[in-house]
Design a protein around this motif. Structure first.
Motif, PDB file in Angstrom:
ATOM      1  N   PHE A 162      11.742  -2.744   0.611  1.00 16.49           N
ATOM      2  CA  PHE A 162      10.870  -1.582   0.817  1.00 16.49           C
ATOM      3  C   PHE A 162      11.557  -0.434   1.548  1.00 16.49           C
ATOM      4  CE2 PHE A 162       9.764  -4.658   4.234  1.00 16.49           C
ATOM      5  CZ  PHE A 162      10.102  -3.917   5.354  1.00 16.49           C
ATOM      6  N   TYR A 215      12.213   2.727  -0.418  1.00 16.20           N
ATOM      7  CA  TYR A 215      11.032   3.575  -0.566  1.00 16.20           C
ATOM      8  C   TYR A 215      10.749   4.368   0.701  1.00 16.20           C
ATOM      9  CZ  TYR A 215       6.085   4.802  -1.154  1.00 16.20           C
ATOM     10  OH  TYR A 215       4.897   5.481  -1.224  1.00 16.20           O
ATOM     11  N   GLU A 236      -5.671   2.892   0.362  1.00 12.61           N
ATOM     12  CA  GLU A 236      -4.504   3.727   0.618  1.00 12.61           C
ATOM     13  C   GLU A 236      -4.906   5.044   1.272  1.00 12.61           C
ATOM     14  OE1 GLU A 236      -0.461   5.192  -1.698  1.00 12.61           O
ATOM     15  OE2 GLU A 236      -2.250   4.709  -2.864  1.00 12.61           O
ATOM     16  N   LYS A 278       3.898   6.920   3.113  1.00  9.76           N
ATOM     17  CA  LYS A 278       4.799   5.859   2.648  1.00  9.76           C
ATOM     18  C   LYS A 278       4.638   4.591   3.478  1.00  9.76           C
ATOM     19  CE  LYS A 278       8.357   8.614   0.366  1.00  9.76           C
ATOM     20  NZ  LYS A 278       9.816   8.889   0.249  1.00  9.76           N
ATOM     21  N   PHE A 310       1.369   2.872   2.302  1.00  9.07           N
ATOM     22  CA  PHE A 310       1.563   2.135   1.057  1.00  9.07           C
ATOM     23  C   PHE A 310       2.336   0.842   1.313  1.00  9.07           C
ATOM     24  CE2 PHE A 310       4.071   1.013  -2.666  1.00  9.07           C
ATOM     25  CZ  PHE A 310       3.103   0.967  -3.652  1.00  9.07           C
ATOM     26  N   THR A 311       3.367   0.917   2.173  1.00  8.00           N
ATOM     27  CA  THR A 311       4.198  -0.259   2.453  1.00  8.00           C
ATOM     28  C   THR A 311       3.403  -1.337   3.181  1.00  8.00           C
ATOM     29  OG1 THR A 311       6.164   1.154   2.561  1.00  8.00           O
ATOM     30  CG2 THR A 311       6.348  -1.041   3.533  1.00  8.00           C
ATOM     31  N   LEU A 351       0.182  -1.928   2.963  1.00  5.91           N
ATOM     32  CA  LEU A 351      -0.688  -2.575   1.974  1.00  5.91           C
ATOM     33  C   LEU A 351       0.112  -3.450   1.013  1.00  5.91           C
ATOM     34  CD1 LEU A 351      -3.035   0.443   1.151  1.00  5.91           C
ATOM     35  CD2 LEU A 351      -3.620  -1.601   2.485  1.00  5.91           C
ATOM     36  N   ASN A 352       1.259  -2.943   0.592  1.00  6.92           N
ATOM     37  CA  ASN A 352       2.096  -3.682  -0.348  1.00  6.92           C
ATOM     38  C   ASN A 352       2.590  -4.996   0.258  1.00  6.92           C
ATOM     39  OD1 ASN A 352       3.472  -3.784  -2.957  1.00  6.92           O
ATOM     40  ND2 ASN A 352       5.358  -3.502  -1.781  1.00  6.92           N
ATOM     41  N   ARG A 353       2.988  -4.958   1.530  1.00  7.59           N
ATOM     42  CA  ARG A 353       3.462  -6.178   2.190  1.00  7.59           C
ATOM     43  C   ARG A 353       2.337  -7.195   2.348  1.00  7.59           C
ATOM     44  NH1 ARG A 353       7.405  -5.320   7.277  1.00  7.59           N
ATOM     45  NH2 ARG A 353       7.999  -7.435   6.660  1.00  7.59           N
ATOM     46  N   LYS A 392      -0.046  -7.439   0.160  1.00  5.68           N
ATOM     47  CA  LYS A 392      -0.540  -7.694  -1.197  1.00  5.68           C
ATOM     48  C   LYS A 392      -1.994  -7.240  -1.369  1.00  5.68           C
ATOM     49  CE  LYS A 392       2.665 -11.442  -2.344  1.00  5.68           C
ATOM     50  NZ  LYS A 392       3.592 -11.140  -1.253  1.00  5.68           N
ATOM     51  N   ARG A 440      -4.152  -4.271  -2.948  1.00  2.56           N
ATOM     52  CA  ARG A 440      -3.987  -3.188  -3.916  1.00  2.56           C
ATOM     53  C   ARG A 440      -4.389  -1.852  -3.289  1.00  2.56           C
ATOM     54  NH1 ARG A 440      -7.360  -3.161  -7.646  1.00  2.56           N
ATOM     55  NH2 ARG A 440      -8.792  -4.780  -6.874  1.00  2.56           N
ATOM     56  N   PRO A 441      -3.529  -0.838  -3.375  1.00  2.00           N
ATOM     57  CA  PRO A 441      -3.814   0.469  -2.763  1.00  2.00           C
ATOM     58  C   PRO A 441      -5.112   1.090  -3.254  1.00  2.00           C
ATOM     59  CG  PRO A 441      -1.523   0.349  -3.448  1.00  2.00           C
ATOM     60  CD  PRO A 441      -2.200  -0.860  -4.021  1.00  2.00           C
TER      61      PRO A 441
END
Length: 407
Positions: free
Chosen positions: A199, A202, A287, A297, A300-301, A303-305, A307, A309-310
């Protein structure tokens, strides 16, 4: 001609030593590997040159014997350094305890020191790499290319290994070893840290006020706070530099290193704030909800870490998800896998063992008349002018020991 002192290295400590010794009536020769004196000073403080700092505690210097510099800083510390430059016609300015030349230009510092050296008729040889030092009876013989010089004393002020393009190529360590001195393990300090997490590509370019702690094998070692810079390879910025020595030392010993970031250290009511923002922003996505109080950014990271969904509606986030988000914000874990090298480091950790050097004079315990100053010694400071202060202090201390041949 036999000089009272020959100084190997024309950086901050070497020039200070030269000025101090010449002021005592000594004959002085400075041998500098680069094409001009003080080249590394020009890069300090982003070109502004943070000379010194009014704050000093036991954590400002590190090394095999962290307390080694302090008695000498009492002899020649911040007031003496400021007086030293003022006596040469250079005004300084205080920015919250961080001292700079009033011009805010590092070139002023170099010009001031070099101008004083010229006025004292100190002999200077540039592009002169010291290749060999031998002591026979009471005389040091120094070889540089085809030239050989003699001196009653020698000051090794050749710097460390950080930023070779500015003059520090580590050659002084070989000279110290040839004279019987021990050099401790050398590694970069005040440098960026690397992580293999995908990540970061990004997040590159994001800056965020954070607190951070270094954990080694699960045990907390040190903490800092300030603006962390996210890069494509990991993390950088002053707070990262400050703790890098501990992380790198542990990595070199094959230990597990993690840095835990609190991305919102000043938000002590994060839970309540998030509950309120969730209520008033019930129409938002997860998000959009996070973007209301943190970098896009980073949001988003996070939420992504986790799992998550944004595009998930904030109304669908339960207490479990909200708790996970809070934990991720306050404990953003960064596994550390490596670090940048000497070419990007501000200073070298390790060096000539201070156990073999007299505290208070910096004279070698092995050879009378041999002195060490600045970064070549196993002394490294934190960011904020501490390494330059040590350069000025150690240069003055060593230079003040030299006596003229007729004394």
């Amino acid at each position: 001609m036999k000089y009272d002192v020959i100084i190997a290295g024309g950086g901050a400590s070497g020039m200070t030593a030269a000025i101090t010794a010449a002021g005592r009536g000594c004959s002085v020769l400075v041998l500098e590997r680069m094409e001009k004196l003080g080249k590394k000073i020009l890069a300090t403080g982003n070109g502004r040159c943070n000379l010194t700092n009014s704050f000093l505690d036991q954590d400002c210097y590190r090394g095999e014997k962290p307390g080694f510099p302090y008695s000498m800083l009492e002899q020649f510390g911040v007031p003496e350094t400021l007086d030293f430059f003022q006596s040469m016609g250079m005004l300084t300015t205080d920015l919250d305890g961080y001292y700079y030349p009033a011009s805010m230009q590092a070139s002023t510092v170099v010009d001031t020191l070099a101008g004083k050296i010229k006025s004292l008729d100190i002999d200077v040889k540039t592009e002169a790499l010291v290749e060999e030092i031998k002591k026979i009876k009471d005389t040091f013989y120094i070889k540089s290319g085809k030239d050989q010089y003699q001196g009653r004393n020698v000051i090794l002020a050749a710097g460390g290994m950080a930023q070779e393009k500015l003059g520090s190529n580590g050659s002084g360590y070989g000279l110290a070893k040839s004279l019987g001195h021990t050099v401790t393990d050398l590694f970069p300090a005040l440098v960026a840290l690397e992580s293999g997490e995908p990540f970061f590509k990004y997040l590159a370019g994001v800056r965020n006020g954070s607190s951070l702690s270094v954990y080694v094998n699960g045990q907390k070692k040190v903490s800092q706070e300030g603006e962390v810079q996210f890069t494509k390879y990991g993390i950088s910025g002053i707070p990262v530099f400050q703790v890098s020595r501990y992380a790198i030392d542990a990595l070199r010993k094959k230990k597990k290193v993690e840095i835990i970031l609190n991305l919102m250290p000043e938000q002590i009511t994060l839970k309540e704030m998030m509950e309120y923002f969730r209520k008033v922003g019930s129409y938002k996505t997860a998000e959009e909800f996070l973007q209301g109080f943190m970098n896009k950014k980073l949001a988003f990271t996070v939420l992504n870490r986790l799992k998550i969904r944004p595009e998930t509606s904030v109304k669908e986030l339960g207490q479990k998800e909200l708790r996970q988000i809070r934990t991720m914000i306050q404990k953003f874990t960064v596994p550390i896998s490596g670090y940048k090298g000497f070419d990007m480091a501000q200073v070298t950790a390790g060096g000539v063992s201070v156990k073999e050097v007299m505290e208070g004079t910096l004279e070698s315990k092995i050879h009378r008349g041999l002195y060490f100053t600045g970064e070549i010694l196993d002394v490294d400071g934190t960011c904020g002018g501490y390494n330059l202060q040590w350069a000025f202090t150690s240069g003055y201390i060593a230079g003040n020991q030299i006596k003229a041949g007729n004394q």
